[in-house]
Write a protein that holds these residues in place. Structure first.
Motif, PDB file in Angstrom:
ATOM      1  N   MET A 140      -3.853   3.822  -1.901  1.00 19.11           N
ATOM      2  CA  MET A 140      -3.707   2.725  -2.859  1.00 19.11           C
ATOM      3  C   MET A 140      -3.356   1.455  -2.105  1.00 19.11           C
ATOM      4  SD  MET A 140      -1.645   4.680  -5.913  1.00 19.11           S
ATOM      5  CE  MET A 140      -0.125   4.781  -4.983  1.00 19.11           C
ATOM      6  N   ASN A 141      -4.232   0.489  -2.175  1.00 19.11           N
ATOM      7  CA  ASN A 141      -4.030  -0.802  -1.515  1.00 19.11           C
ATOM      8  C   ASN A 141      -3.940  -1.917  -2.551  1.00 19.11           C
ATOM      9  OD1 ASN A 141      -4.314   0.488   1.038  1.00 19.11           O
ATOM     10  ND2 ASN A 141      -6.529   0.225   0.950  1.00 19.11           N
ATOM     11  N   SER A 174       0.831  -1.205   0.000  1.00 17.89           N
ATOM     12  CA  SER A 174       0.000   0.000   0.000  1.00 17.89           C
ATOM     13  C   SER A 174       0.863   1.252   0.000  1.00 17.89           C
ATOM     14  CB  SER A 174      -0.898   0.035   1.245  1.00 17.89           C
ATOM     15  OG  SER A 174      -1.796  -1.049   1.261  1.00 17.89           O
ATOM     16  N   VAL A 194       5.368   6.054  -8.738  1.00 15.48           N
ATOM     17  CA  VAL A 194       4.992   4.864  -7.984  1.00 15.48           C
ATOM     18  C   VAL A 194       5.497   3.655  -8.762  1.00 15.48           C
ATOM     19  CG1 VAL A 194       3.084   3.425  -7.202  1.00 15.48           C
ATOM     20  CG2 VAL A 194       2.971   5.903  -6.921  1.00 15.48           C
ATOM     21  N   ARG A 248      -9.693  -0.926  -4.624  1.00 13.30           N
ATOM     22  CA  ARG A 248      -8.299  -0.874  -4.143  1.00 13.30           C
ATOM     23  C   ARG A 248      -7.839   0.554  -3.859  1.00 13.30           C
ATOM     24  NH1 ARG A 248      -4.257  -2.318  -7.364  1.00 13.30           N
ATOM     25  NH2 ARG A 248      -5.308  -1.860  -9.358  1.00 13.30           N
ATOM     26  N   PHE A 249      -8.278   1.499  -4.670  1.00  9.98           N
ATOM     27  CA  PHE A 249      -7.856   2.893  -4.525  1.00  9.98           C
ATOM     28  C   PHE A 249      -9.026   3.735  -4.016  1.00  9.98           C
ATOM     29  CE2 PHE A 249      -4.293   3.092  -7.966  1.00  9.98           C
ATOM     30  CZ  PHE A 249      -3.728   1.955  -7.431  1.00  9.98           C
ATOM     31  N   VAL A 306       5.773  -0.470  -8.539  1.00  6.53           N
ATOM     32  CA  VAL A 306       5.387  -1.712  -7.881  1.00  6.53           C
ATOM     33  C   VAL A 306       6.246  -2.824  -8.473  1.00  6.53           C
ATOM     34  CG1 VAL A 306       3.508  -3.279  -7.285  1.00  6.53           C
ATOM     35  CG2 VAL A 306       3.041  -0.843  -7.661  1.00  6.53           C
ATOM     36  N   ASP A 350       0.162  -1.059 -11.767  1.00  6.85           N
ATOM     37  CA  ASP A 350      -0.109   0.261 -11.192  1.00  6.85           C
ATOM     38  C   ASP A 350       1.122   1.167 -11.255  1.00  6.85           C
ATOM     39  OD1 ASP A 350      -2.026  -1.384  -8.651  1.00  6.85           O
ATOM     40  OD2 ASP A 350      -2.780  -0.320 -10.418  1.00  6.85           O
ATOM     41  N   THR A 351       2.227   0.615 -11.685  1.00  6.05           N
ATOM     42  CA  THR A 351       3.448   1.414 -11.815  1.00  6.05           C
ATOM     43  C   THR A 351       3.243   2.534 -12.823  1.00  6.05           C
ATOM     44  OG1 THR A 351       4.900  -0.435 -11.252  1.00  6.05           O
ATOM     45  CG2 THR A 351       5.864   1.349 -12.548  1.00  6.05           C
ATOM     46  N   LEU A 409      -1.596  -3.143  -4.270  1.00  2.00           N
ATOM     47  CA  LEU A 409      -0.960  -2.646  -5.494  1.00  2.00           C
ATOM     48  C   LEU A 409      -0.488  -3.775  -6.386  1.00  2.00           C
ATOM     49  CD1 LEU A 409       0.830   0.380  -3.915  1.00  2.00           C
ATOM     50  CD2 LEU A 409      -0.645   0.511  -5.929  1.00  2.00           C
ATOM     51  N   LYS A 410      -0.598  -3.535  -7.681  1.00  2.81           N
ATOM     52  CA  LYS A 410      -0.207  -4.520  -8.678  1.00  2.81           C
ATOM     53  C   LYS A 410       0.907  -3.948  -9.546  1.00  2.81           C
ATOM     54  CE  LYS A 410      -4.976  -6.223  -8.990  1.00  2.81           C
ATOM     55  NZ  LYS A 410      -6.125  -6.497  -9.897  1.00  2.81           N
ATOM     56  N   VAL A 424      -8.988  -0.132 -10.746  1.00  3.00           N
ATOM     57  CA  VAL A 424      -8.533   0.151  -9.377  1.00  3.00           C
ATOM     58  C   VAL A 424      -9.691   0.172  -8.381  1.00  3.00           C
ATOM     59  CG1 VAL A 424      -6.602   1.491 -10.289  1.00  3.00           C
ATOM     60  CG2 VAL A 424      -8.653   2.680  -9.471  1.00  3.00           C
TER      61      VAL A 424
END
Length: 118
Positions: A82-83, A17, A114, A66-67, A116, A89-90, A85-86, A63
């Motif tokens: 943001m939880n 997250s 960001v 999750r977001f 990930v 999501d970068t 994360l995949k 998202v």
């Protein structure tokens, strides 16, 4: 001229997250709409989440759940929690705001990266 400054980006493992913050130099209660966008090199910028002064929010389908976008009027801040994360999501995440009821966003931050990755 209003300035928006993002923070909170960084490197996180999949499933982790992050909370992005957007600090406004102006009074955010004057913004009709605040939003978070993201962009990956070579791709168009996409809308991740938006929040209207009415409290209505929308989020990108990928998202959802999750977001979460939120704002703190007293602090002139907006957030993107943001939880889960995949890897996909970068991106560079941008905060944006608009005072009017329609039209393009008036103000943009400089972006925060960001990443990930495992």
């Amino acid at each position: 001229q209003v300035q928006l400054v993002e923070s909170g980006g960084g490197l996180v493992q999949p499933g982790g997250s992050l909370r992005l913050s957007c600090a406004s130099s102006g009074n955010i209660t004057t913004f009709n709409r605040m939003a978070w966008y993201r962009q990956v090199p070579g791709k168009q910028r996409e809308l991740v989440a938006e929040l209207y002064s009415t409290g209505v929010t929308t989020t990108l389908n990928s998202v959802k759940g999750r977001f979460t976008i939120s704002r703190d009027n007293a602090k002139n801040m907006a957030y993107l929690q943001m939880n889960s994360l995949k890897l996909e999501d970068t991106a560079v995440y941008y905060c944006a705001a608009r005072s009017g009821r329609s039209g393009p966003m008036s103000y943009w931050g400089q972006g925060t990266q960001v990443t990930v990755s495992s």
